[in-house]
Design an enzyme around this catalytic site. Sequence first.
Site, PDB file in Angstrom:
ATOM      1  CB  CYS A  76      34.380  39.392  43.871  1.00 29.08           C
ATOM      2  SG  CYS A  76      34.858  39.215  45.581  1.00 29.08           S
ATOM      3  CB  CYS A  82      36.424  43.989  49.170  1.00 30.09           C
ATOM      4  SG  CYS A  82      38.170  43.870  48.818  1.00 30.09           S
ATOM      5  CB  CYS A 406      53.375  50.899  39.683  1.00 29.46           C
ATOM      6  SG  CYS A 406      54.164  51.580  41.140  1.00 29.46           S
TER       7      CYS A 406
END
Length: 451
Positions: A76, A82, A406
């Site tokens: 990317c 990012c 998670c």
Amino acid sequence: MNRLPVEKNEEWELTIDSVTLEGAGVGRVDGFALFVPGALVGERVRVHVIKATASYAVGKLLEVAEPSPHRMEPACPAYARCGGCAFGHVSYEEELRIKERQVKEALTRLGGLSEVPLRPILGMDVPERYRNKGAFPYGRTDRGPAFGFYAPRSHRLVPVEDCLIEQKGVCHAVSAVKTWAETCRIQPYDEGTGKGVLRHAVARVTTSGDLMVVIVTRGDLPHKKELADALSFADSVYWNRNDKNTNVIFGDSFTLLLGRPTLRETLCGVAFEVSPRSFLQVNPIQTEKLYGAALDLLSPQPSETVADVYCGIGTISLLLAQRAGKVIGVEVVPEAVENARENARRNGIPNASFLCAPAEDALPKLVADGQRIDCLTVDPPRKGCDPQVIDAILASGARRMAYISCSPATLARDVKRLTAGGFTVEAVQPVDMFPRCGHVESVVALTRAGL
Ligand code: SAH
């Protein structure tokens, strides 16, 4: 003032010994921990120290003198700015090893387990374009207003037009909203001043390609007709108004502008309706593996009553109900509970019922009222289970449970409480729900002897 072993603005060379779940390499300078985001095990690196405390320091990676064989060129172009993909610079095989190790380590160090019955992590065949949902903030950048993501630990917007972990349908929808915003000159919302209009575009797609888009604004939604035209290909379009100065994406009011109120997703052969506010796992391919593992490990029987705590739209509950005698789901978001009840009805599943309440109130009450619970699943948000939930599990008659998590850290904390209360960990199954990102999901199967 005493000198710290490592001071801000110093340059150091060191070798990396381990990698955190957030993708930071960790090395030592005279025994003192230096965290280097983006560095890999075995690498000899040169860093500039950007933060130093009495117990650790953080360095910016300047140069990799001896690169790891697992280092790869990020796919990317926005990777470096990012920060969304903590493992964008690592081969997927190595990423899976790092995640597996992190689950094991958390359960050993924080969970107090001497032996971790770890199963090999379930990864993806193709670890890209998996996300079925994206929430893109709109803001000003050097190149004008754009959708994108915030740089790590900041609210500086990094423009991202095509996120490589999002399904194409999500990016396509956001780009249509951008065209509308540009054409109609909709001002981006500015967190600093509280002025401006357009805050977020949230898009969700189903496996069959249906699309829901939610436009979040401060104040009224301008140019509704043009927006409806720009998103005429969507199956459901909502406007959400959020006037509060907050990081929370959605405000209270949802208005349906176009199409159907819910999307329908099929998981493990069961169809589920999903409202915009309801939780749905973001990786549909891995979700089926996760649910499959949880169900196999728990193995509910026709004679049993099962609780599904933190049940969302009733995904796990309805799968359990196909095997168990009776299922009770507990969930705090009213829209999700409505979806769950509707999902049970539509699928002709009569033996699942749902309580809309915080788990920390509902489960203790069920147990105190003498509700029979033979086994249960819990699937809490990142902060894990409240102590009241753990106490209620221990006070219940449940002899088996599947804890889906998670967050390895809060999972380990809760496993410690459960094992102190008489449960034994039978199996740990990590599942990579979030390839390229610094998160890992796990299912832990626990049992205890007759009470
Ligand atoms: N098992 C579901 C949802 C898991 S996500 C699935 O796989 O789809 C966690 C869920 O817990 C979310 O739906 C969230 O709304 C809910 N939740 C968060 N805090 C809660 C609480 N205190 N009590 C009950 N549910 C809660």
